[in-house]
Enzyme design. Sequence first.
Site: not given
Ligand code: F58
Length: 821
Positions: A556-557, A562, A664, A668
Amino acid sequence: MLGTGENIRTGTSIASLKKAILDNLYYIQGRTPELATKNDWYMAVAYTVRDRMLRHFIHSLKRMQDAKVKIVSYLSAEFLMGPHLGNNLLNLGITDQTRQAAKEIGLELNDLLAQEEEPGLGNGGLGRLAACYMDSLASLTVPAIGYGIRYEFGIFDQEIHDGWQVEKTDKWLRLGNPWEICRPEISYEVNFGGHTAQYLDDKGCFRVRWNPHRVVKGIAYDTPVPSYRDDMVDMLRLWKSEAIESFDFQAFNVGDYYKAVDMKVVSETVSKVLYPNDEPEIGKTLRLAQQYFFVSCSLQDMIRIHLARGKGIETFHESFAVQLNDTHPSIAVAELMRLLVDEHLMDWDSAWQITGKTMAYTNHTLLPEALEKWPLPLFKRTLPRHLEIIYEINRRFLDDVRHRYPGDDGLVARLSLIDESGEKYVRMAHLASVGSHRINGVAALHSNLLTRTVLKDLYDLYPDRFVNVTNGVTPRRWIALSNPSLTALITRSIGDRWIRHFEDEIRKIEPLADDAGFRQEWRKIKRKNKARLAAIIQERTGIVPNPDSLFDIQVKRIHEYKRQHLNVLNIITLYNRIRKNPGQEIIPRTFIFGGKAAPGYFMAKLIIKLINSVAEVINTDQDVAGRLTVVFFPDFNVKSAQHIYPAAELSEQISTAGKEASGTGNMKFSMNGALTIGTLDGANVEIREEVGQENFFLFGLSAEEVHNEKARGYRPRDYYDSNPCLREVIEQIWSGYFSRGDAELFRPLVENLLNHDPFMLLADYQSYIDCQDGVSSAYHDQERWTRMSILNVARMGKFSSDRSIREYCDTIWNIKLTKGG
Ligand code: F58
């Protein structure tokens, strides 16, 4: 020989496919087989597959002209679609024929699949969710358009140099993109900057004219999104920015060629690059320009489609349900108002009604610092007309608040669309919420916390607007495509309906958990997937994982919340046990990490360095002798994810409770038979409810306990002082044990943990270690573990994105499903 009646552009027999591939190689790539490169072949196959989607694509587009159907418009700054070829073959049901056709030409389909450069037009979960939702929308035959930006450079490619992340530009378009169709005739002008002027029109009505400083053109690029084995093909429409022609001519007329070229460069910059940030981007004018650019093109496109249906502008909301994927497209609220009021001459109240009925907003984060806000001066410079509109929306909104809560100035200040507590900002989450008829979180816990924390005041005002839609992922890409062996086993046992009707059907494998033969096959498949991943890891990193060890994975990122570094604390704890007692019997484990850190996020990058430093020491320690292996898998993306999830046995979902909106990846992993070790955070809560608490490894503080502990004045040092194992681990990191004696390298990380520890690693440490011990003893009993693994998959029906999309249709978009609903 072609089959009878088969067409070279549509036929799906092996002979037709073979002929079409050779034909496309010649007529599109301009190559003969003797001279063709691997990419030429990939392109020829890709065009062959695309041809086979076009009839349904064109038919689906025609259906969108039917005034009776409502179209879902999913507005998202990110779509992380992943490689197309394999998925399109799967959804069309022509994988086997194509593999055979390729073989007869002398090609391996797997090599061609590997050749595809994935479109990395997203950062992580949010972008991938948009892609899963497009798959489900098409498969549930909901007419839908995903609107976004055709970034020339997507998320950076990650390389690891000396243990550090190095970012490389993602040149995904370098070799061409066979999946998109450029539509130069579908283009819109988008204004920026300048000033506004008020005037009275010929009927004596008050109007505003926007005289922009700059005009950019957006051009549509369409990518078909096929349903799973059905007629519907939805569309991803991404906008590329270009200069408008008139600017060139103007400049030429006065002989300023260089100014014209300059204008072209500036215009093309708008869709140049995806922002890789996980942090708020205060001061990034270009980011606001990107958001407005794609939103304006998309809304103009929707209005064109609506009017082309022969309907009046006042029924726009009957044609489109617009979903705002986070606040990034929330300028849509003001832009739709501008288009209706300024361009289509509608009165304010009618326009506001239509806007509210059209828009809905999904929130994806509880971190207050991640809520988007734009400094007022920047906003005014970029979008002067929209600021006026936002002021007017705010004026009317706050009048209503004052009317309902007389005298509560604090509430008015907190709810205002403009943050005036210090430097002034436009609050995008407030704009999105005020302009939408529904606001949703992405997991039950998250939706609940939203109404109690970051959006509490809005919830108190508009409780009926708030709903939860728990995220889901598509079982097509994440099981059927990624895990073909498991797919074959499940299909042999319960038939293939589960791929389309995962929600109800997958549960049918539950009784097979008690079938020893089935369990043995299940284990064999996992072993095979692990061996495949081990080979990829060896090729990418040189590390040779033992496929018989427990594959314990966190991908994950990289972010402090996290807690990849909590995972590292466990690894070092296990390592210390072996050092002290080298003969000890332990379950061998391979710890695999993957994920990108935002380039400007120092602590996240230091965590990557820490993982690699610990890996270097442990992987080369003779005493450990293959019992513990640590891997950092470089450049985690959709393509590598498809190899990683099927090989996982333990899924690490260890965020601080209350911080991960949903997750998510957790779904998976579980769909591919991994067991979860996790906190009560995001969708973990619901996954545990579904699979049963006895099939889930739970540890750590709950969100409420985290809150209470912080309120009491959390002191991480107390945990450090009272836990000798923890102390030893921290001191090793600090002293340079993993950094060749460099006691400075990890100091910022350790000091942060000891003095602040905002994500409470030290509070959760012992509970995590104990839980990991429980994992090892469960793994010892392979029959028990396999049973748990099968039950995990069997009980994942809820987490199909088909279920999520049904809920959006039902509770947000007011769309009745026609098929299988
Ligand atoms: C993610 N947000 C949530 N943001 O962190 C995760 O818990 C969730 O499952 C997912 O969304 C889907 O609902 C996320 O990925 C970003 O990548 C942004 C992109 C633009 C800049 C700020 C963060």
